[in-house]
Write a protein that holds these residues in place. Sequence first.
Motif: not given
Ligand code: MN
Length: 462
Positions: A86, A125-126, A158-159, A185
């Motif tokens: 991501h 991340d990431d 993703e977050e 990740d």
């Molecule tokens: Mn991540």
Amino acid sequence: MQKVQKYLKDNQERFLEELFDLLRIPSVSADPAYAKDVQKTAKFIANNLKKAGADNVEICETKGHPIVYADKIVDKNLPTVLVYGHYDVQPADPIELWTSPPFEPVIKKTKIHPKGAIFARGSCDDKGQMFMHVKAFEGMLKAGSLPCNVKFLIEGEEEVGSSNLTPFCKKNKKKLACDVVLVSDTGIISNKQPSITTGLRGLSYVEVEVTGPNRDLHSGLYGGAVANPINILSKMIASLHDKNGKINIPGFYSDVVTVSKAERKEMNKAPFNLNNYKKSIGLKDISGEKGYTTLERNSIRPTLDVNGIWGGYIGEGAKTVLPSQAFAKISMRLVPNQDPDKITKLFAAHFKKIAPDSVKVKVTPHHGGEPAVTPTDTVEYKAAHMAMKKTFKKDPIPQRSGGSIPIVSMFEKVFGVKTVLMGFGLDSDAIHSPNEHYGLFNFYRGIETIPYFFEYYAELKK
Ligand code: MN
Ligand code: BES
Ligand code: MN
């Protein structure tokens, strides 16, 4: 392979400069104010993949932030690896706690990273970890050959729960068809002790609202005679754990799979020093569910945590007020076989039940996610093991992580394939926190290791 590794070594400096450019774009997915930067980041990755030699590079629009797709099909008879990552990042706040600006990457030395670490939001991340795959791919393509077909699936949500990724994968099942999903990740135990993540926790996330009187009241005129929503909310939250640290919601544990004594014994062999652990986060003592070690508490056991709580007067000085409302955000980390929707319902029913008549309670669910376990008896696990052993010169240990990557269980359901979680971050890299960083050692070791994964995976698949 030697040629590939030479190319990767010779281009280390440029790779870092490119990563810096990527880290300079504030792709905060949660905050609409950054929507343009998120778009810009997707374009950056698409361009970089193109330059690396990928085909069919595409920025796929969704209802939310775009997904970047690219591939290189070298031979239909070779296995296909789908690389997932991501490019979105967590918000940087509290910004005043950063020792350098979050979107101006710099190298700083730390105790754990004596050779330097990249300080920036998303470094570990990431963006940093995802970018290792782009660079390893470039190396395999430009300096040698690609032993497998590759597809890239890099998302920007993703977050914030990946809500548009599931429909995208279902719609593009054919395009995304693969033999395995490869993800960086997650993390390793330490730079001296590699590990492969074999489990992730699920997530149920809710927001609660407790309403008392229809307006803020003078706390002298009404205090003591009217329920205070903050007092009530605090009591309700406190009651969610019993004295042994167990979660007090009826039915909460009913689907939890018990981990065998043998497996627990095995996982507690992983190097872990409780004193260093406490020291690293400034604690005199730890706390948690009775009967479990720290390593178990943060991986194979479910949890309930308040992530934020607010209400009433929080400005300068004192204001005597009995607030009308109180709020909290509460997350529950789940383990196999717990179902996030079921847990959210159990929570909501219980929370409403324990509320006194003096207040009204509202529970709003946020995104959730399913837990995942990845097997260790597969070709892909073996390939990851061999790759890490090759570069670290030490056998990696399987380890379940406490974090969540909800799409792992989705990949299995939609594509029917397993995921390998070959991450290179460290718990101390401060992901989601101020001063997030990623070791130069980890960045380059990741780039070096990935081509071996491809080589061994192709060999073992024959
Ligand atoms: Mn991540
Ligand atoms: N990469 C993390 C998850 C992670 C980190 C797993 C380290 C294992 C080790 C991911 O970006 C993340 O932050 N996930 C969220 C869940 C998501 C639904 C917002 C999490 O775990 O809080
Ligand atoms: Mn994250």
